[in-house]
Design a protein around this motif. Structure first.
Motif, short mmCIF file in Angstrom:
data_model
loop_
_atom_site.label_atom_id
_atom_site.label_comp_id
_atom_site.label_asym_id
_atom_site.label_seq_id
_atom_site.Cartn_x
_atom_site.Cartn_y
_atom_site.Cartn_z
N ASP A 121 14.14 41.33 20.43
CA ASP A 121 13.94 40.13 21.24
C ASP A 121 13.32 39.00 20.43
OD1 ASP A 121 14.69 41.61 23.59
OD2 ASP A 121 12.64 42.40 23.66
N PHE A 122 12.46 39.37 19.49
CA PHE A 122 11.70 38.39 18.72
C PHE A 122 11.51 38.94 17.31
CE2 PHE A 122 7.84 36.11 17.39
CZ PHE A 122 8.15 34.83 17.80
N CYS A 140 18.62 34.77 12.45
CA CYS A 140 18.09 34.49 13.80
C CYS A 140 18.82 33.33 14.46
CB CYS A 140 16.59 34.23 13.74
SG CYS A 140 15.61 35.72 13.45
N ASP A 144 20.97 33.61 17.78
CA ASP A 144 20.26 32.93 18.85
C ASP A 144 18.98 33.68 19.24
OD1 ASP A 144 20.27 30.60 20.41
OD2 ASP A 144 21.00 31.67 22.17
N LYS A 145 18.23 34.09 18.22
CA LYS A 145 16.98 34.84 18.41
C LYS A 145 15.78 33.96 18.11
CE LYS A 145 18.75 39.04 18.92
NZ LYS A 145 18.48 39.92 20.01
N ALA A 146 14.74 34.14 18.90
CA ALA A 146 13.47 33.47 18.62
C ALA A 146 12.81 34.17 17.45
CB ALA A 146 12.57 33.55 19.85
N CYS A 148 9.37 33.77 14.34
CA CYS A 148 8.18 33.14 13.81
C CYS A 148 8.15 33.40 12.31
CB CYS A 148 6.94 33.74 14.49
SG CYS A 148 5.40 33.03 13.95
N THR A 161 7.31 28.51 14.58
CA THR A 161 8.03 29.33 15.55
C THR A 161 9.24 28.56 16.03
OG1 THR A 161 5.99 30.40 16.27
CG2 THR A 161 7.87 30.55 17.76
N HIS A 162 10.37 29.25 16.07
CA HIS A 162 11.61 28.66 16.55
C HIS A 162 12.05 29.41 17.81
CE1 HIS A 162 15.64 26.97 16.68
NE2 HIS A 162 16.10 28.20 16.79
N VAL A 163 12.22 28.70 18.88
CA VAL A 163 12.73 29.29 20.12
C VAL A 163 14.03 28.57 20.46
CG1 VAL A 163 12.27 29.74 22.57
CG2 VAL A 163 10.37 29.76 20.91
N THR A 166 15.03 25.09 22.81
CA THR A 166 13.90 24.21 23.11
C THR A 166 13.93 23.03 22.16
OG1 THR A 166 12.42 25.42 21.62
CG2 THR A 166 12.45 26.13 23.92
N CYS A 168 12.07 20.05 19.91
CA CYS A 168 10.84 19.90 19.11
C CYS A 168 10.03 18.73 19.59
CB CYS A 168 11.19 19.70 17.64
SG CYS A 168 11.99 21.13 16.93
#
Length: 168
Positions: A121-122, A140, A144-146, A148, A161-163, A166, A168
């Motif tokens: 998931d992360f 990632c 399409d994974k979150a 850090c 961290t990339h989500v 979202t 910036c």
């Protein structure tokens, strides 16, 4: 549904606004991959295990060295010469026997990155050079994974961290 033992173990999370039983259940069902069981990855592995993250993947093909011990807090003198993922798994299970540790006792490469990262998931990048950092970033983003990404150089550090999805 949390067991009585889990309610005792995670009591401090359960009473926190924003976590509670629902948040703790999400942690227990969570799957986090840590790439690198060294200076950044080793304390993270301990904290994630303590928090009750259900499955923690560890990717590191390196052996524990005496020179690691002042900064890689999951390893001890008795671990020198052992695979870092084996040493880390032992300490994580000692801290929280319910955590599932998936060990990858090799380095992340272009040939295995997508297959490994896909299952989580992360992703946390705890590596110490640019090649795996770019690889983790690319994989990632493609999946399409979150994730850090952290880095330390002497007395300075950076964290990003990339989500996905979202701004910036």
């Amino acid at each position: 549904m949390l067991t009585q033992e889990q309610k005792r173990r995670y009591n401090r999370h359960l009473i926190l606004d924003g976590i509670g039983p629902e948040g703790q259940q999400k942690l227990l069902e969570g799957r986090v991959l840590i790439v690198g069981a060294g200076g950044l990855g080793s304390p993270l592995a301990l904290y994630l295990a303590a928090a009750g993250v259900g499955t923690i993947g560890l990717v590191d093909g390196d052996l524990v060295s005496i020179t690691n011990l002042q900064r890689q807090v999951i390893h001890t003198t008795a671990d020198v010469g052992r695979l870092k993922v084996d040493s880390a798994e032992e300490k994580m299970h000692a801290l929280n026997p319910d955590v599932k540790v998936s060990k990858y006792d090799f380095f992340l490469t272009e040939d295995n990155a997508l297959d490994i990262i896909r299952e989580y998931d992360f992703v946390i990048d705890g590596t110490d050079n640019f090649t795996p950092k770019y690889l983790i970033n690319d994989a990632c983003v493609m999946l399409d994974k979150a994730f850090c990404m952290g880095g330390i150089n002497r007395y300075k550090g950076q964290l990003m961290t990339h989500v996905p999805g979202t701004a910036c």
